[in-house]
Design a protein around this motif. Structure first.
Motif, mmCIF file in Angstrom:
data_model
loop_
_atom_site.group_PDB
_atom_site.id
_atom_site.type_symbol
_atom_site.label_atom_id
_atom_site.label_comp_id
_atom_site.label_asym_id
_atom_site.label_seq_id
_atom_site.Cartn_x
_atom_site.Cartn_y
_atom_site.Cartn_z
ATOM 1 N N GLU A 85 0.811 -1.217 0.000
ATOM 2 C CA GLU A 85 0.000 0.000 0.000
ATOM 3 C C GLU A 85 0.848 1.273 0.000
ATOM 4 O OE1 GLU A 85 -4.007 -1.543 2.371
ATOM 5 O OE2 GLU A 85 -2.452 -0.450 3.460
ATOM 6 N N LEU A 86 2.126 1.152 0.279
ATOM 7 C CA LEU A 86 2.992 2.327 0.335
ATOM 8 C C LEU A 86 3.090 2.975 -1.042
ATOM 9 C CD1 LEU A 86 4.983 3.961 2.185
ATOM 10 C CD2 LEU A 86 6.791 2.492 1.257
ATOM 11 N N ASN A 87 2.830 4.279 -1.099
ATOM 12 C CA ASN A 87 2.855 5.016 -2.358
ATOM 13 C C ASN A 87 3.790 6.218 -2.209
ATOM 14 O OD1 ASN A 87 2.415 6.406 -4.705
ATOM 15 N ND2 ASN A 87 0.226 6.720 -4.416
ATOM 16 N N LEU A 88 4.993 6.109 -2.744
ATOM 17 C CA LEU A 88 5.995 7.157 -2.587
ATOM 18 C C LEU A 88 6.105 8.053 -3.816
ATOM 19 C CD1 LEU A 88 8.794 5.067 -0.818
ATOM 20 C CD2 LEU A 88 7.065 6.556 0.225
ATOM 21 N N GLY A 89 5.018 8.172 -4.543
ATOM 22 C CA GLY A 89 5.049 8.925 -5.795
ATOM 23 C C GLY A 89 5.114 10.430 -5.654
ATOM 24 N N GLY A 90 4.721 10.974 -4.528
ATOM 25 C CA GLY A 90 4.725 12.426 -4.396
ATOM 26 C C GLY A 90 4.344 12.842 -2.994
ATOM 27 N N LEU A 91 4.244 14.147 -2.785
ATOM 28 C CA LEU A 91 3.899 14.682 -1.475
ATOM 29 C C LEU A 91 2.418 14.449 -1.185
ATOM 30 C CD1 LEU A 91 5.001 16.497 0.916
ATOM 31 C CD2 LEU A 91 3.937 18.417 -0.304
ATOM 32 N N PRO A 92 2.086 13.799 -0.059
ATOM 33 C CA PRO A 92 0.672 13.610 0.277
ATOM 34 C C PRO A 92 -0.062 14.937 0.416
ATOM 35 C CG PRO A 92 2.044 12.125 1.559
ATOM 36 C CD PRO A 92 2.976 13.069 0.858
ATOM 37 N N ARG A 93 -1.350 14.917 0.127
ATOM 38 C CA ARG A 93 -2.129 16.160 0.134
ATOM 39 C C ARG A 93 -2.174 16.779 1.524
ATOM 40 N NH1 ARG A 93 -5.443 19.369 -2.602
ATOM 41 N NH2 ARG A 93 -7.290 20.259 -1.612
ATOM 42 N N ARG A 94 -2.377 15.971 2.552
ATOM 43 C CA ARG A 94 -2.377 16.483 3.923
ATOM 44 C C ARG A 94 -1.036 16.172 4.567
ATOM 45 N NH1 ARG A 94 -7.684 13.876 4.592
ATOM 46 N NH2 ARG A 94 -6.751 12.552 6.182
ATOM 47 N N SER A 95 -0.708 16.900 5.617
ATOM 48 C CA SER A 95 0.586 16.725 6.257
ATOM 49 C C SER A 95 0.574 15.510 7.181
ATOM 50 C CB SER A 95 0.961 17.971 7.056
ATOM 51 O OG SER A 95 0.277 17.987 8.305
ATOM 52 N N ALA A 96 1.771 15.195 7.691
ATOM 53 C CA ALA A 96 1.924 14.039 8.579
ATOM 54 C C ALA A 96 1.655 14.377 10.041
ATOM 55 C CB ALA A 96 3.330 13.464 8.443
ATOM 56 N N LYS A 97 1.292 15.650 10.349
ATOM 57 C CA LYS A 97 1.115 16.018 11.752
ATOM 58 C C LYS A 97 -0.032 15.254 12.413
ATOM 59 C CE LYS A 97 -1.909 20.073 11.075
ATOM 60 N NZ LYS A 97 -1.975 21.541 11.098
ATOM 61 N N GLU A 98 -0.960 14.737 11.609
ATOM 62 C CA GLU A 98 -2.069 13.974 12.180
ATOM 63 C C GLU A 98 -1.585 12.724 12.907
ATOM 64 O OE1 GLU A 98 -5.556 13.546 9.514
ATOM 65 O OE2 GLU A 98 -4.503 14.917 8.190
ATOM 66 N N THR A 99 -0.360 12.270 12.606
ATOM 67 C CA THR A 99 0.196 11.106 13.281
ATOM 68 C C THR A 99 0.346 11.371 14.773
ATOM 69 O OG1 THR A 99 1.477 10.691 11.265
ATOM 70 C CG2 THR A 99 2.072 9.410 13.213
ATOM 71 N N PHE A 100 0.681 12.627 15.145
ATOM 72 C CA PHE A 100 0.855 12.958 16.564
ATOM 73 C C PHE A 100 -0.227 13.892 17.087
ATOM 74 C CE2 PHE A 100 4.527 14.262 13.908
ATOM 75 C CZ PHE A 100 5.200 13.054 13.852
ATOM 76 N N PHE A 101 -0.922 14.547 16.199
ATOM 77 C CA PHE A 101 -1.879 15.590 16.566
ATOM 78 C C PHE A 101 -3.150 15.385 15.749
ATOM 79 C CE2 PHE A 101 -2.695 20.446 16.047
ATOM 80 C CZ PHE A 101 -3.589 20.437 17.106
ATOM 81 N N PRO A 102 -4.024 14.458 16.182
ATOM 82 C CA PRO A 102 -5.215 14.120 15.402
ATOM 83 C C PRO A 102 -6.148 15.314 15.210
ATOM 84 C CG PRO A 102 -4.838 12.511 17.139
ATOM 85 C CD PRO A 102 -3.917 13.654 17.411
ATOM 86 N N LEU A 103 -6.886 15.276 14.128
ATOM 87 C CA LEU A 103 -7.858 16.320 13.830
ATOM 88 C C LEU A 103 -8.821 16.521 14.993
ATOM 89 C CD1 LEU A 103 -9.199 18.267 11.788
ATOM 90 C CD2 LEU A 103 -10.439 16.312 10.871
ATOM 91 N N CYS A 104 -9.215 15.431 15.616
ATOM 92 C CA CYS A 104 -10.116 15.496 16.768
ATOM 93 C C CYS A 104 -9.798 14.309 17.678
ATOM 94 C CB CYS A 104 -11.575 15.455 16.307
ATOM 95 S SG CYS A 104 -12.771 15.721 17.635
ATOM 96 N N GLU A 105 -9.702 14.557 18.982
ATOM 97 C CA GLU A 105 -9.445 13.460 19.906
ATOM 98 C C GLU A 105 -10.170 13.697 21.223
ATOM 99 O OE1 GLU A 105 -5.405 13.020 21.350
ATOM 100 O OE2 GLU A 105 -4.997 15.133 20.884
ATOM 101 N N THR A 106 -10.612 12.613 21.837
ATOM 102 C CA THR A 106 -11.283 12.672 23.135
ATOM 103 C C THR A 106 -10.240 12.672 24.235
ATOM 104 O OG1 THR A 106 -13.220 11.504 22.272
ATOM 105 C CG2 THR A 106 -12.915 11.500 24.662
ATOM 106 N N ILE A 107 -10.382 13.597 25.198
ATOM 107 C CA ILE A 107 -9.428 13.632 26.308
ATOM 108 C C ILE A 107 -10.062 13.210 27.635
ATOM 109 C CG2 ILE A 107 -7.940 15.313 25.191
ATOM 110 C CD1 ILE A 107 -9.182 17.507 26.805
ATOM 111 N N LEU A 108 -11.399 13.202 27.704
ATOM 112 C CA LEU A 108 -12.087 12.620 28.863
ATOM 113 C C LEU A 108 -13.550 12.386 28.501
ATOM 114 C CD1 LEU A 108 -14.123 14.843 30.421
ATOM 115 C CD2 LEU A 108 -11.944 15.773 31.183
ATOM 116 N N THR A 109 -14.199 11.523 29.260
ATOM 117 C CA THR A 109 -15.635 11.302 29.108
ATOM 118 C C THR A 109 -16.311 11.526 30.456
ATOM 119 O OG1 THR A 109 -15.437 8.921 29.564
ATOM 120 C CG2 THR A 109 -15.321 9.612 27.254
#
Length: 336
Positions: free
Chosen positions: A44-68
């Motif tokens: 599945e690895l595709n190294l053809g070019g720069l991904p449209r979105r950045s890699a920051k989602e790996t450490f900083f998700p778009l949305c995350e739960t911190i408590l319930t």
């Protein structure tokens, strides 16, 4: 002795790690786009070019739960989400403009308050960076002090070779550990590096730009640019270094969750006070803050620039605002 890995063994490395339970994230085809996504297999690895979105989602998700929270007979039960529950992760194929943003973000997330959600993901993530052999008109990493072969933020760095495969350079202890743990997939050897990309524009005088910003908080330039700005936030959401977020409680009286979600300083209500006062109530003030934050405020505070020249904001802007052109214009003005 230099170390290399073949294309086949690079994908086998992914297969091996996935089977061992490691979360592997890398560029993956998603319809007509390439995105940094969890990989289930090396193919599945595709190294053809720069991904449209950045890699920051790996450490900083778009949305995350911190408590319930949930109401019970005795009161309200609040359950914190354990930051330690995040899995060991390999981010593979991160372009230099994405990898270099990770240590830039480290500064703000470990400053006066340590964000353990972000920091735990960083601790548990190994980054394999990849040199760029091509660039488009929006790429400008060289203008902000980086390069297509910059190793900043990478633990292991791959340089494509002319005859196929990659040279591997361990940059950190994490990178050395990865090489040692999977030594059978790597080989001693050398090769001729493939020609690197040549982004445009070239290097700018960033100290000169910062000096101009120091003395031009009020300037007609902000009005000129912001006449076009739609305040859509695409630039911030695609940027590998933007990090603004909001925290809200979602749910009802009986139960719900406190969640952290991305925000953007270009949004009209980003600085809206509870009183109704908004200190940045028009778009020129908001766009000025974007440039000031990236090239003055963050430098003043952390001695790092909040831009890695990936060009995503340029490609995505619906009205054609080009941040590299803005910097070139400021660079041409000099300090008055």
């Amino acid at each position: 002795m230099p170390i290399t890995i073949t294309e086949q063994n690079l994908r086998l490395l992914i297969d091996t790690l996935v089977k061992a339970g490691t979360r592997v994230v890398g560029p993956k085809a998603a319809g007509t786009m390439t995105l940094y996504e969890p990989l289930s297999a090396g193919e599945e690895l595709n190294l053809g070019g720069l991904p449209r979105r950045s890699a920051k989602e790996t450490f900083f998700p778009l949305c995350e739960t911190i408590l319930t929270y949930e109401r019970e007979k005795e009161g309200v039960r609040v359950t914190d989400v354990d930051p330690g529950s995040v899995p060991e992760t390999l981010l593979i194929g991160a372009r230099p403009c994405d990898a270099a943003a990770a240590p830039v973000l480290d500064a703000v997330f470990s400053w006066d308050y340590k964000d353990e959600f972000f920091l735990e993901r960083r601790r548990k993530t190994t980054i394999i960076g990849l040199a760029c052999t091509r660039a488009d008109d929006a790429c400008f990493c060289t203008a902000v002090g980086l390069s297509p072969a910059d190793t900043r933020g990478s633990d292991l760095f791959l340089t494509p070779l002319k005859d196929g495969g990659y040279r591997c350079d361990a940059i950190t202890g994490k990178g050395e550990a990865l090489l040692a743990a999977h030594a059978a997939l790597f080989a001693d050897g050398d090769g001729t590096p493939a020609p690197l990309a040549e982004p445009s524009p070239g290097a700018m005088d960033l100290d000169k730009i910062r000096g101009w910003l120091d003395t031009h908080f009020e300037d007609p330039l902000w009005e000129e640019i912001a006449e076009r700005c739609a305040g859509c936030g695409a630039c911030a959401f695609l940027c590998p270094a933007c990090h603004c977020f909001d925290i809200v409680d979602e749910g009802g009286e009986a139960k719900g969750a406190r969640r952290k979600s991305w925000d953007a300083c270009g949004f009209g209500k980003f600085t809206n006070h509870a009183s109704g006062h908004n200190p940045r109530d028009v778009q020129p003030q908001r766009y000025r803050n974007r440039i000031m934050h990236k090239f003055k405020y963050y430098v003043d505070k952390f001695d790092q620039r909040l831009c890695t020249g990936c060009g995503r904001c340029i490609r995505a802007c619906p009205v054609g605002i080009d941040i590299a052109a803005v910097l070139e214009e400021i660079n041409s003005k000099g300090v008055e």
